[in-house]
Design a protein around this motif. Structure first.
Motif, mmCIF file in Angstrom:
data_model
loop_
_atom_site.group_PDB
_atom_site.id
_atom_site.type_symbol
_atom_site.label_atom_id
_atom_site.label_comp_id
_atom_site.label_asym_id
_atom_site.label_seq_id
_atom_site.Cartn_x
_atom_site.Cartn_y
_atom_site.Cartn_z
ATOM 1 N N THR A 1 -0.482 5.265 6.533
ATOM 2 C CA THR A 1 -1.097 4.553 5.492
ATOM 3 C C THR A 1 -0.643 4.878 4.226
ATOM 4 O O THR A 1 -0.356 4.228 3.035
ATOM 5 N N LEU A 2 -0.049 5.989 3.872
ATOM 6 C CA LEU A 2 0.949 6.453 2.619
ATOM 7 C C LEU A 2 2.135 5.463 2.617
ATOM 8 O O LEU A 2 2.639 4.972 1.602
ATOM 9 N N LYS A 3 2.695 5.107 3.830
ATOM 10 C CA LYS A 3 3.837 4.464 3.969
ATOM 11 C C LYS A 3 3.718 3.288 3.450
ATOM 12 O O LYS A 3 4.400 2.490 2.842
ATOM 13 N N ALA A 4 2.554 2.515 4.032
ATOM 14 C CA ALA A 4 2.485 1.254 3.701
ATOM 15 C C ALA A 4 1.932 1.001 2.229
ATOM 16 O O ALA A 4 2.657 0.103 1.658
ATOM 17 N N PHE A 5 1.240 1.918 1.656
ATOM 18 C CA PHE A 5 1.011 2.056 0.373
ATOM 19 C C PHE A 5 2.587 1.857 -0.790
ATOM 20 O O PHE A 5 2.700 1.202 -1.790
ATOM 21 N N ALA A 6 3.181 2.961 0.000
ATOM 22 C CA ALA A 6 4.618 3.134 -0.872
ATOM 23 C C ALA A 6 5.471 1.870 -0.890
ATOM 24 O O ALA A 6 6.239 1.505 -1.831
ATOM 25 N N TYR A 7 5.602 1.128 0.524
ATOM 26 C CA TYR A 7 6.518 0.142 0.405
ATOM 27 C C TYR A 7 5.937 -1.187 -0.388
ATOM 28 O O TYR A 7 6.453 -1.713 -0.793
ATOM 29 N N SER A 8 4.529 -1.193 -0.610
ATOM 30 C CA SER A 8 3.968 -2.291 -1.330
ATOM 31 C C SER A 8 4.398 -1.768 -2.657
ATOM 32 O O SER A 8 4.590 -2.884 -3.472
ATOM 33 N N VAL A 9 4.376 -0.741 -3.141
ATOM 34 C CA VAL A 9 4.708 -0.247 -4.566
ATOM 35 C C VAL A 9 6.296 -0.885 -4.761
ATOM 36 O O VAL A 9 6.470 -1.041 -6.046
ATOM 37 N N SER B 1 4.187 -8.231 6.196
ATOM 38 C CA SER B 1 4.014 -6.989 7.169
ATOM 39 C C SER B 1 3.129 -5.971 6.915
ATOM 40 O O SER B 1 2.749 -5.202 7.897
ATOM 41 N N ILE B 2 2.692 -5.729 5.646
ATOM 42 C CA ILE B 2 1.986 -4.649 5.289
ATOM 43 C C ILE B 2 0.730 -4.758 5.578
ATOM 44 O O ILE B 2 0.115 -3.635 6.071
ATOM 45 N N CYS C 1 -8.472 4.263 1.407
ATOM 46 C CA CYS C 1 -8.120 3.924 0.068
ATOM 47 C C CYS C 1 -6.668 3.455 -0.161
ATOM 48 O O CYS C 1 -6.507 2.556 -0.843
ATOM 49 N N LEU C 2 -5.886 4.056 0.395
ATOM 50 C CA LEU C 2 -4.420 3.915 0.701
ATOM 51 C C LEU C 2 -4.307 2.474 1.402
ATOM 52 O O LEU C 2 -3.419 1.573 0.575
ATOM 53 N N THR C 3 -5.068 2.206 2.229
ATOM 54 C CA THR C 3 -4.741 0.880 2.856
ATOM 55 C C THR C 3 -5.267 -0.084 1.996
ATOM 56 O O THR C 3 -4.723 -1.138 2.156
ATOM 57 N N ALA C 4 -6.442 -0.071 1.545
ATOM 58 C CA ALA C 4 -7.014 -0.955 0.754
ATOM 59 C C ALA C 4 -6.061 -1.290 -0.638
ATOM 60 O O ALA C 4 -6.005 -2.525 -0.833
ATOM 61 N N ILE C 5 -5.573 -0.350 -1.185
ATOM 62 C CA ILE C 5 -4.426 -0.776 -2.125
ATOM 63 C C ILE C 5 -3.232 -1.326 -1.642
ATOM 64 O O ILE C 5 -2.721 -2.272 -2.328
ATOM 65 N N ALA C 6 -2.562 -0.701 -0.609
ATOM 66 C CA ALA C 6 -1.671 -1.518 -0.062
ATOM 67 C C ALA C 6 -2.023 -2.964 0.224
ATOM 68 O O ALA C 6 -1.136 -4.015 0.012
ATOM 69 N N TRP C 7 -3.027 -3.224 0.740
ATOM 70 C CA TRP C 7 -3.518 -4.856 1.118
ATOM 71 C C TRP C 7 -3.257 -5.543 -0.125
ATOM 72 O O TRP C 7 -3.168 -6.604 -0.233
ATOM 73 N N TYR C 8 -4.065 -4.986 -1.187
ATOM 74 C CA TYR C 8 -4.094 -5.403 -2.429
ATOM 75 C C TYR C 8 -2.753 -5.969 -3.074
ATOM 76 O O TYR C 8 -2.477 -7.273 -3.401
#
Length: 333
Positions: free
Chosen positions: A231-239, A67-68, A30-37
């Motif tokens: 994966t939380l890191k990828a999500f956080a950086y996208s936010v 890079s995300i 879920c976190l990866t999918a949100i980060a990619w979006y």
């Protein structure tokens, strides 16, 4: 000493469980999918928000957003044992460097909007470069080694250094955010017109949210949940990158607004106001449309006529040879 002797070592790549937990795997997906979006949305925003594709801010924002995607993909291939090899590790490492240091360069580039001290800008840039060399290179070597045939030699060092570099980069981003917030608040408080309390509150909330996300990443990492942590890191950086758009446009409006009583303001193309290091006077250039609006203002037309008449009256060639009637004819022409 084996990796099992270290508290929280189950989050290392080499010591990660092969079976895993269904809840953790679901959170990872879920976190990866949100980060990619968010990353795809950020890429679109980069090309639609900026009129001019250039400058440190634009390229760092674009590279960090792109890079995300490989960062999350590399860890998905490793976590779900799809393609657990050096290629996956190398892909996520390169993306990790671009994402983390790219985010810091984004924060540094926007400092040009509110900070006019070359010393502060130089020292903060030096901090980013030094931290990138000190923490990215050893962490990359240790992570590659923890995924090799001699994982027992590298995993303990990787488990320790992973925590150190995460805290170091979080402190670095917190310093950049605090400098930005301090200078922005000081600048907005000097504005003679308009109510900027809402902008100030939003600015402080956004920077506080960024610091809280870094704290959450550190907390998850120290809990031993390595898969969720990355994966939380990828999500956080996208936010974080999306929050750049949420507050930066309003701050540009506030710091570049002119003629507050008439409601005419300068353009808000971020490419004209962020990363002003290419401008020797550190002043945002105005486009032709804004200049036309300024010079079409009745007050400015009257001001230019007054300046023209005073210039003619001060000219000795006009004052000595021309009569008052001829002066009026000259002004009419």
């Amino acid at each position: 000493m084996s990796s099992s002797d270290i508290s929280g070592s189950n989050y290392g790549l080499a010591a990660r469980s092969s079976t895993g937990n269904i809840a953790e795997r679901t959170a990872v997906a879920c976190l990866t999918a949100i980060a990619w979006y968010n990353a795809l949305e950020l890429i679109v925003l980069c090309f639609t928000t900026f009129k001019r594709y250039g400058g440190c801010y634009f390229w760092c924002l674009l590279i960090s957003s792109i890079s995300i995607i490989p960062f999350g993909l590399g860890y998905l291939l490793i976590i779900f044992d799809v393609y657990d090899s050096y290629f996956s590790v190398a892909m996520e490492l390169i993306a990790w460097i671009c994402m983390v240091t790219g985010q810091s360069l984004v924060l540094w580039s926007r400092l040009h909007l509110v900070v006019h001290s070359p010393t502060v800008l130089r020292w903060t840039l030096a901090m980013i470069i030094v931290d990138a060399i000190i923490f990215h290179i050893p962490a990359s070597v240790l992570e590659l080694g923890s995924h090799s045939n001699k994982a027992d030699l590298f995993t303990p060092g990787f488990n320790i250094f992973e925590r150190i570099q995460l805290i170091a980069f979080s402190v670095q981003e917190a310093i950049l955010s605090m400098i930005y917030s301090w200078e922005a608040v000081r600048l907005l408080n000097l504005r003679p017109r308009g109510n900027y309390r809402g902008t100030l509150v939003q600015l402080l909330v956004v920077n506080l949210a960024m610091i809280c996300m870094d704290a959450a990443i550190i907390g998850v990492q120290y809990s031993g949940l390595f898969d969720v942590h990355v994966t939380l890191k990828a999500f956080a950086y996208s936010v974080k990158l999306k929050l750049e758009y949420a507050i930066l446009g309003k701050l540009v409006d506030a710091t570049t607004q002119k003629f507050g009583s008439s409601g005419v303001s300068a353009p808000t193309d971020l490419s004209d106001f962020v990363d002003l290091s290419h401008n020797p006077n550190n002043q945002p250039p105005a486009d032709s449309d804004s200049q036309a609006r300024i010079w079409d203002d009745p007050e400015n037309i009257a001001l230019q006529q007054t300046r023209g008449s005073s210039k003619l009256s001060s000219d000795p060639r006009v004052s000595e040879t021309a009569t008052p009637d001829s002066n009026r004819s000259v002004l009419r022409s």
